[in-house]
Design an enzyme around this catalytic site. Sequence first.
Site, PDB file in Angstrom:
ATOM      1  N   ASP B  16       9.822   3.494   2.877  1.00  0.00           N
ATOM      2  CA  ASP B  16       9.716   2.292   2.047  1.00  0.00           C
ATOM      3  C   ASP B  16       9.989   2.575   0.574  1.00  0.00           C
ATOM      4  O   ASP B  16      10.771   1.867  -0.067  1.00  0.00           O
ATOM      5  CB  ASP B  16       8.316   1.667   2.184  1.00  0.00           C
ATOM      6  CG  ASP B  16       8.143   0.979   3.537  1.00  0.00           C
ATOM      7  OD1 ASP B  16       8.912   1.270   4.479  1.00  0.00           O
ATOM      8  OD2 ASP B  16       7.223   0.157   3.656  1.00  0.00           O
ATOM      9  N   ARG B  98      -6.154   3.666  -6.045  1.00  0.00           N
ATOM     10  CA  ARG B  98      -5.125   2.952  -6.800  1.00  0.00           C
ATOM     11  C   ARG B  98      -5.277   3.070  -8.313  1.00  0.00           C
ATOM     12  O   ARG B  98      -4.275   3.233  -9.023  1.00  0.00           O
ATOM     13  CB  ARG B  98      -5.108   1.474  -6.387  1.00  0.00           C
ATOM     14  CG  ARG B  98      -4.873   1.221  -4.915  1.00  0.00           C
ATOM     15  CD  ARG B  98      -3.830   2.124  -4.339  1.00  0.00           C
ATOM     16  NE  ARG B  98      -3.360   1.762  -3.019  1.00  0.00           N
ATOM     17  CZ  ARG B  98      -2.554   2.528  -2.310  1.00  0.00           C
ATOM     18  NH1 ARG B  98      -2.164   3.711  -2.786  1.00  0.00           N
ATOM     19  NH2 ARG B  98      -2.146   2.156  -1.113  1.00  0.00           N
ATOM     20  N   ASP B 127      -3.323  -4.092  -2.674  1.00  0.00           N
ATOM     21  CA  ASP B 127      -2.900  -2.948  -3.472  1.00  0.00           C
ATOM     22  C   ASP B 127      -2.034  -3.332  -4.647  1.00  0.00           C
ATOM     23  O   ASP B 127      -2.131  -2.742  -5.723  1.00  0.00           O
ATOM     24  CB  ASP B 127      -2.192  -1.927  -2.574  1.00  0.00           C
ATOM     25  CG  ASP B 127      -3.193  -1.187  -1.709  1.00  0.00           C
ATOM     26  OD1 ASP B 127      -4.350  -1.028  -2.150  1.00  0.00           O
ATOM     27  OD2 ASP B 127      -2.835  -0.775  -0.595  1.00  0.00           O
ATOM     28  N   SER B 182       0.689   0.247   9.369  1.00  0.00           N
ATOM     29  CA  SER B 182       0.716   0.440   7.935  1.00  0.00           C
ATOM     30  C   SER B 182      -0.466   1.347   7.618  1.00  0.00           C
ATOM     31  O   SER B 182      -1.607   0.990   7.900  1.00  0.00           O
ATOM     32  CB  SER B 182       0.575  -0.915   7.248  1.00  0.00           C
ATOM     33  OG  SER B 182       0.376  -0.727   5.876  1.00  0.00           O
TER      34      SER B 182
END
Lengths: 406, 406, 406, 406
Positions: B16, B98, B127, B182
């Site tokens: 990705d 994150r 996210d 995922s």
Amino acid sequence: MSNINKVVLAYSGGLDTSVILKWLQDTYQCEVVTFTADIGQGEELEPARTKALKFGIKPENIFIDDLREEFVRDFVFPMFRANAIYEGEYLLGTSIARPLIAKRQIEIANQVNADAVSHGATGKGNDQVRFELGYYALNPNIRIIAPWREWDLLSREKLLAYAEKAGIEIDMKHKQGGAPYSMDANLLHISYEGRHLEDPNAEAEDSMWRWTSSPEEAPDTPEYIDLEYERGDIVAINGIRLSPAQVLTQLNALGGKHGIGRLDLVENRYVGMKSRGCYETPGGTIMLKAHRAIESITLDREVAHLKDDLMPRYAALVYNGYWWSPERKALQVLIDHTQEYVNGFVRLKLYKGGVYTVSRDSKDSLFDKTIATFDDDGGAYDQADAGGFIKLNALRMRIESKAGRR
Amino acid sequence: MSNINKVVLAYSGGLDTSVILKWLQDTYQCEVVTFTADIGQGEELEPARTKALKFGIKPENIFIDDLREEFVRDFVFPMFRANAIYEGEYLLGTSIARPLIAKRQIEIANQVNADAVSHGATGKGNDQVRFELGYYALNPNIRIIAPWREWDLLSREKLLAYAEKAGIEIDMKHKQGGAPYSMDANLLHISYEGRHLEDPNAEAEDSMWRWTSSPEEAPDTPEYIDLEYERGDIVAINGIRLSPAQVLTQLNALGGKHGIGRLDLVENRYVGMKSRGCYETPGGTIMLKAHRAIESITLDREVAHLKDDLMPRYAALVYNGYWWSPERKALQVLIDHTQEYVNGFVRLKLYKGGVYTVSRDSKDSLFDKTIATFDDDGGAYDQADAGGFIKLNALRMRIESKAGRR
Amino acid sequence: MSNINKVVLAYSGGLDTSVILKWLQDTYQCEVVTFTADIGQGEELEPARTKALKFGIKPENIFIDDLREEFVRDFVFPMFRANAIYEGEYLLGTSIARPLIAKRQIEIANQVNADAVSHGATGKGNDQVRFELGYYALNPNIRIIAPWREWDLLSREKLLAYAEKAGIEIDMKHKQGGAPYSMDANLLHISYEGRHLEDPNAEAEDSMWRWTSSPEEAPDTPEYIDLEYERGDIVAINGIRLSPAQVLTQLNALGGKHGIGRLDLVENRYVGMKSRGCYETPGGTIMLKAHRAIESITLDREVAHLKDDLMPRYAALVYNGYWWSPERKALQVLIDHTQEYVNGFVRLKLYKGGVYTVSRDSKDSLFDKTIATFDDDGGAYDQADAGGFIKLNALRMRIESKAGRR
Amino acid sequence: MSNINKVVLAYSGGLDTSVILKWLQDTYQCEVVTFTADIGQGEELEPARTKALKFGIKPENIFIDDLREEFVRDFVFPMFRANAIYEGEYLLGTSIARPLIAKRQIEIANQVNADAVSHGATGKGNDQVRFELGYYALNPNIRIIAPWREWDLLSREKLLAYAEKAGIEIDMKHKQGGAPYSMDANLLHISYEGRHLEDPNAEAEDSMWRWTSSPEEAPDTPEYIDLEYERGDIVAINGIRLSPAQVLTQLNALGGKHGIGRLDLVENRYVGMKSRGCYETPGGTIMLKAHRAIESITLDREVAHLKDDLMPRYAALVYNGYWWSPERKALQVLIDHTQEYVNGFVRLKLYKGGVYTVSRDSKDSLFDKTIATFDDDGGAYDQADAGGFIKLNALRMRIESKAGRR
């Protein structure tokens, strides 16, 4: 010593409350009414009647009630709707039974025209508070006799001596060795305190636990169960519709078999000190997990968060004995309101001490596959919206950052 | 399409973000700086360099950092001081990584004089919010490129076609069958979403789990471990002093071995929908239990309750991406302040998915044996005090009861 | 521009919404339904009909409703039961009217089979959020047209040019000088924003205020008023029973006369920026004071504190536009439950901007003279109880102090 | 009666504490140390010395301290940083002075090696709790003598008789007529309880108020004042830098002159009953308004809301006497942290009982004119962002609405 005519005693038939019964007769020269309840503690109740009669209690003054359905329906289930946990771990097994006993005791006091009630809780614990706040809330003029706060039988030796003198039967276990664990049991749990648990650095003896298999000895094969919910309460297990007490009884059996629900905890008592307790709450542990699971698909996010924010407060109210307070009732009204759509099914896996949610389903589900999918959703959700969402949520932080704040 | 000169991309080297790298070059005609971090996801980082070079990224524009110590010390540990759990179950494994990535990305952007940052999070998830709130908070003027919200590669087919055209290597697993889970991994956890997890009523495949043994396959013998705490953080395991990242690495190994930390959950995303995720958080599950245990003897009751009341709010802030917000920092100041005396030892038993506290000890313990004992305490606590305590706490309820309120 | 057949516009008849009406016709080529409500803003409604007809709106597409009673009964009164104040000062006058307008607009949309609704709120303010969250909550499939976020008439000059071209009548005040204050009025308040209020360091002009006398010009003699409460709502003023809207109308007159309810505030908008507003809320200011007074003798302490703890959350929900959210409703259920005994009388003194409680009385009073008295209470309260109360409450702090903590 | 060698008495020199002084000597046969503090109550302190000497107190056992600066700096100011109000109205004037007196009393006890402390608060009020929780927190082994809970002088007649016998001078006001108001004063406020205030339905006598002009008699001309803030505290009035006690003294003068800060309240005491009190807090009323104003431009929205959510809890802690508790300290750490940027200027208008914010300014302002403006902002804020913001915030409600929930 003020004048008491008739006192309703919460009477288990055990050593301590038998001594209290005699002490009340001796000290207050009053008529004693005994009240013995089955709240699922798993003991025979009839011996309590026999013993009471031996103390000269009149037959009409002996009350023995099966309160198991009321206990689960009106106390345990409402509390589990709140996902109540005290101090992150304790499922409030002892706390939740006290308000029911207080309620029934006051009802009996009103019925027999007694002017006082009495209980066997010590002056150091939470239970005295839970009983007495209940008594006062339900009958503001009631007189309360708390023998442990009044008498001088504070050591076990003195208590046994008094019992012996009064001709009260004493079990072998009490005669020999040190004091037993202080235990409390009802349909929701069994608890242990005292003895070497008083050292929080000592591991609990394996022989202490009574209701659950140890995880090590639990079956080597997991078991799946299906629970059905209606308005936040379990109404069926594995497709079989059950009454509230039946639900909890069966979950206790399942949980006990699989070693579920043991807890070793140092908690903060309302009266100000820390205390160490061990608990077995097999059915309750399953119920908490399952209730969170059914709520996860049926409750709105912000309603769920509101409940989570209020939960510690609700739990502390129950723990501290404020079940009958107006603030607990106000919170309950909110909580019950949120359960309208908490309907559906939860499947759990039970295995060697663990409870695992494996699936959940509901006709009232708010889970929207079309939107949640990682695949193309055909426009159900416009990803571009997220940009504006983030930018406005970030705005105040950008302004602060521009203002030079770190 | 506005003018971008240089963009710092959070680049994993996977399919990705490789497509994103190419798409950024194609779409913005800009210089791309890649940033690849080791936060414990357990993947080689050097392949990311090789791949970046293939895309023509200049060597000085390739940043590869080992952030594991910083991650645990400045993010995971502070969060565990708060006993943070989102929605009663989720240990915030993805959420907490994150802000660190955002911070480092902005640092690099400032260093290389980039005007934009980019990430590979989709427009439906949390996210994107976590990354971008971090970016904006740390650099209010930064430009953000979120390809998933901009491009038209929303289906897996289109993405693979773009990759193929761009000469990006595609794994077998991507080529065959449906979309993969995922996944997200860091030292704290690994998560799974998508595929048939999108049906909350379907049980997760056993083959999905990667980090932990299944409880069934975990060792048949329990293992005891000793954790030492200083100011709320673990500093040693079994007597061996370790750095933060070493602590978590070792707890992951221990927890993983014993099948600890699997979770199957439907959670509420900040962007408004429910989503189902599965998580493995072996070390974190142990840490939460242990931290509660050490706090149980070292924290004051009301401080502990204050923390419990604030915890859901703190957890929601972390979940929603507000790590760098002033309100999270203000809460952290309070939480850190409470940890001054959270020192001592916790012993745990690990067994087939379960973590059990068996003992705890501290030189800063507030557990007072003299007072807590069931034996005669020699006057350390006057049981008579409880009478007044209860009566005054009951007073308002008695007044209400007298006023005829139910 | 997607296809719209029929849109219901919240239409005041003023310049801005007239331009919007025309712009909707021009841009979407769709049928426009106008909805004009009397919520106590103090303006004639019939001119809105005349103007709508001029734009070619069909008579059956013109809705003019008097919503004043519904507004006060179902929105203002419930909110005042919560003692809601936003950020310590703002009585939420604008916020509380939006959900009603949204509700009625959706009702009309359903009735006339419209596929869209539209409003005149700008893209920077809270009102767009309040309207649209309401629309979506009440009709999840509704289309929303927010002209201020779509068109390019963002400057006043462009707007006036468009109006002129469209033959829309423009007041003198709009033609001359700068922009007027941005104002909003309903039975609860009138607000002012914009112009030189945009500098928070500039004092508001005295000529700006419209509803209240300045305190300086208010009568030199105080006026006493008696308010009667039933279940938390005012039902009579000075002994005369009134409907909800009559209550608020009369309190506005009284408050306005005595210079009560002016507020100059910098507040935090939901969309992320600070904004400065001035407000006149004469009746509301009186109601808040009086409601607290009647609650002070009729609410239990802990219920009152629970309400106080939840109030800022409730107020933020109303401010942010979440009136129709499930969490606001859940809170309302709790709040309304607490009002069962909030009955009785409050006497206030009004004087030059001030509202003073001078007395309160209730048949449901929990004020117990026998106990509260400084005189000998004949044993109603045992002062010795306080000793135990204090000692147990102090216990944890004594233990900490002994442990050497400061 | 246990053995006491030396007791430190909080001694005002008034009738009640003089009787206590004598009673302590009579009852405990112990050495009495008197402690008299100036906390701004506005009374001469030297007469207390003279009286103490008359009772035979040794000169070295007489402590007279001016604590005004410490009182405002370390107690009043920190509390106002929290915007603390109890039950929506009370500014905690009495509550905040008690912890300081307790602290100083314990310091003296340690210094003179006393084993006990004593105070003149009754057994029905909050002050006994505030004093004693402070004593215990600061010295866990201290003995506390609370004469009002021990003696039998509960009626005013008995007290006066005891005083007369002991040769204690009795004011005319005490001899004649009924009991006086129970009053308490310090730099923050003066309070009144008792007498006909015991009927919450009776208006307070105009002659009762001592510190403030009545609004009716206050000047007919408003007065503007400028306050300067640094880190949440006022450091200057009208450009003149002042110490904390000077600030409050001057604000009291200003507020008193303009009739500001009168309050008539029924409040809920910690010991369980409701009580009616009247308060004058002129300077405090001004400070609360001004502090909110300076925070309104300098605090982040979510930090401000966090403070608002925690405020009632903080206020209840102060009211209930938990100033020295670890939870109040933890909250203070958070609150003080938030005040870093609370710097700047507030202009207020004072007029006949009212305090009005007219402007505020700060170099740390977060008010962003470019964004807030109603005029064209040149792209500082993209109105289109609001669409996405609203849609994502509405998503969960749309899903619920689609699911058929009302």
